[in-house]
Design an enzyme around this catalytic site. Sequence first.
Site, PDB file in Angstrom:
ATOM      1  CB  CYS A  20      -0.896   0.043   1.245  1.00 13.17           C
ATOM      2  SG  CYS A  20      -1.972  -1.377   1.461  1.00 13.17           S
ATOM      3  CG  ASP A  26      17.573  35.920 -14.591  1.00 10.41           C
ATOM      4  OD1 ASP A  26      17.430  37.158 -14.551  1.00 10.41           O
ATOM      5  OD2 ASP A  26      16.636  35.132 -14.826  1.00 10.41           O
TER       6      ASP A  26
END
Length: 478
Positions: free
Chosen positions: A34, A438
Site C-alpha cells: 500500500c 540572470d
Amino acid sequence: MKLDWKICWRARLARDARFDGKFFIGVLSTKIYCRPICRARTSKEINIRYFLTAAAAAEAGFRPCLRCRPECSPGAPAWAGTQNTVSRALQLIGESGLENGGVERLAGRLGVGSRHLRRLFLRHLGATPSAVAHTWRLHFAKKLIDETLLPMGQIAIAAGFGSVRPFNAAIHKVYHRTPTQIRRLTHVAPPWAQNEYFFRLNFRPPYNWKRILEYLAARATPGVEAVESACYRRSISLNGRHGQIEGSLDEQNNALIARVLFGDPRSLLFIIERIRAIFDLNADWAVIGKTLRADPSLARRIAADPGLRVPGCWNGFELAVCAILGQVTVKGATVLAVRLASCLGQPLSSANGLTHLFPTPETIADADLTCVGLSRARAETLRTFARAFCEKRIRFDGAPDYDAFRAQLREIPGIGEWTAQYVAMRALRDPDAFPSGDPALCHGAVRCTSPELERHAERWRPWRAYAAIVALAMFRQS
C-alpha cells in the site's frame, strides 16, 4: 538506499501525504502493498515491511492494494538517494520502458555494463531494471483500466505489453482478477469525447500552483500555449500526430487533473510522464525546503511561499529556442516566439486559442529568420542550434550528462553559460542547474554580482534550481 523504519512508521500511522510515493508498505498477513496514505485499517508493526519502490515490493511477492491504488502515487524523484547512473536510467525507463534492446541497450546508452547496472538498481532501488519497467507498465495499465474507457486491446498496447495475452496474464497474476473484473470494481470514467482522456496525477504537498502558473504564463508563446482560468494548456506534436494537453489543480486531493486530446493511445505513457515533468510533480519539497530554509536570505520567502516547483517543458528544442530568443528580456522573447510560431509553425484549427504548433527543428534550420525581427547574429545562432539538433549532436532524450550537455550548448556561437544552465534546469530537469547570470536572481536572492551569487549558492546544493525559483519569486515581490 536504506529506509529509516522509524520515519516510515510515523508517516504510516499519520497517513502523511508528504511521504506518498517515497516508500511502500507491505502487509505480511494479506501479502498486499500500500501507499503510506492508505485508509485501510492500520496493521501492527510486526506485520509490516517497508520498501523503497513498488517494484521492490512486487519482487518480494506483494500485490498492489486495490483501495489506495499504488499506481496513483506521486513518482519518486529520480535523483533521491540514487547515484547519477541510476537516476538517468530511471528517466529513460520512465519515457520509453525497456523497448528495443532491453537492459543491455539501456546499459549501453548509459555507458556501463548490464551486470553493473543491475547491481546498482538492486542496491539503490531494491529491484532490477526489468522489474522496475514491468511495474511501471503494470501500474500505467491499471490506471488506464480505472480512469479511461479504452478497450483492453488498446490499453495493452499503450502500456507496452504488445498484445492482449501477456497483458491479461500480467494483470491476473498481480491482482488476482481479470482486467474486465477490475474495471467493474472501479468508478468508471464517464464517456468523454473521442481521443480525450482525463488523468489524476498525484503530488506531495505543499504545491504552489499559483506561482508555477505565473512562471509559465510569463513565458508562454500565445497560440502555442495559454494560461487562463487557473489552467495551462498547449498544442503538442508527437510521431506525426497533433493534439493538446491541459493541466488544472485538484487541491483537495493533492493532484493535477491532466486532460489529453490525442489520437494515438500508444503515446499516452510518454505524454503523462512529460506532463509530470512540466509541473514538476515528482519533487519532494520537504527535503528541498529543509536545505534552502537553512539560508536566512531564502527562509522568509520559503515560509511565505512554500511548495515552489521548477517548471519543466513539453519539448526541449522549443524551450532552448525560446531561451535563445530571450537572452535580453522575457517579454521580448515572447514577442519573437509568437512571430516565429505564426510564420513557421503549422496552423491548427482550434476553438480555444491554440492556433499553431511550434516550428520543427528542420523548418528553423533552413528558414530566413530575419523576417521575424531577429538580428543576423541571433538568427545564425538559432539555425546553428537547429542543425546541431537535427544532426543529433545535441539531444534532449536519453538523459544526457548535465555537464557534457551544457558544454555542447556553449560550443554554439551566441549561446553562453546562462542559456545553457537555464535549458538544463527546465529541459533536462537538473535540480542543481543555476542560471546565475540572470539579473533578477542577483537582485532577488542576496543582491550581489553574478560571481558572488555563484559562491553564495554553494550552500544551496544540490537544489540550486529550486533556490533560483525562490529568488525569482522574491524579485517579483520586491
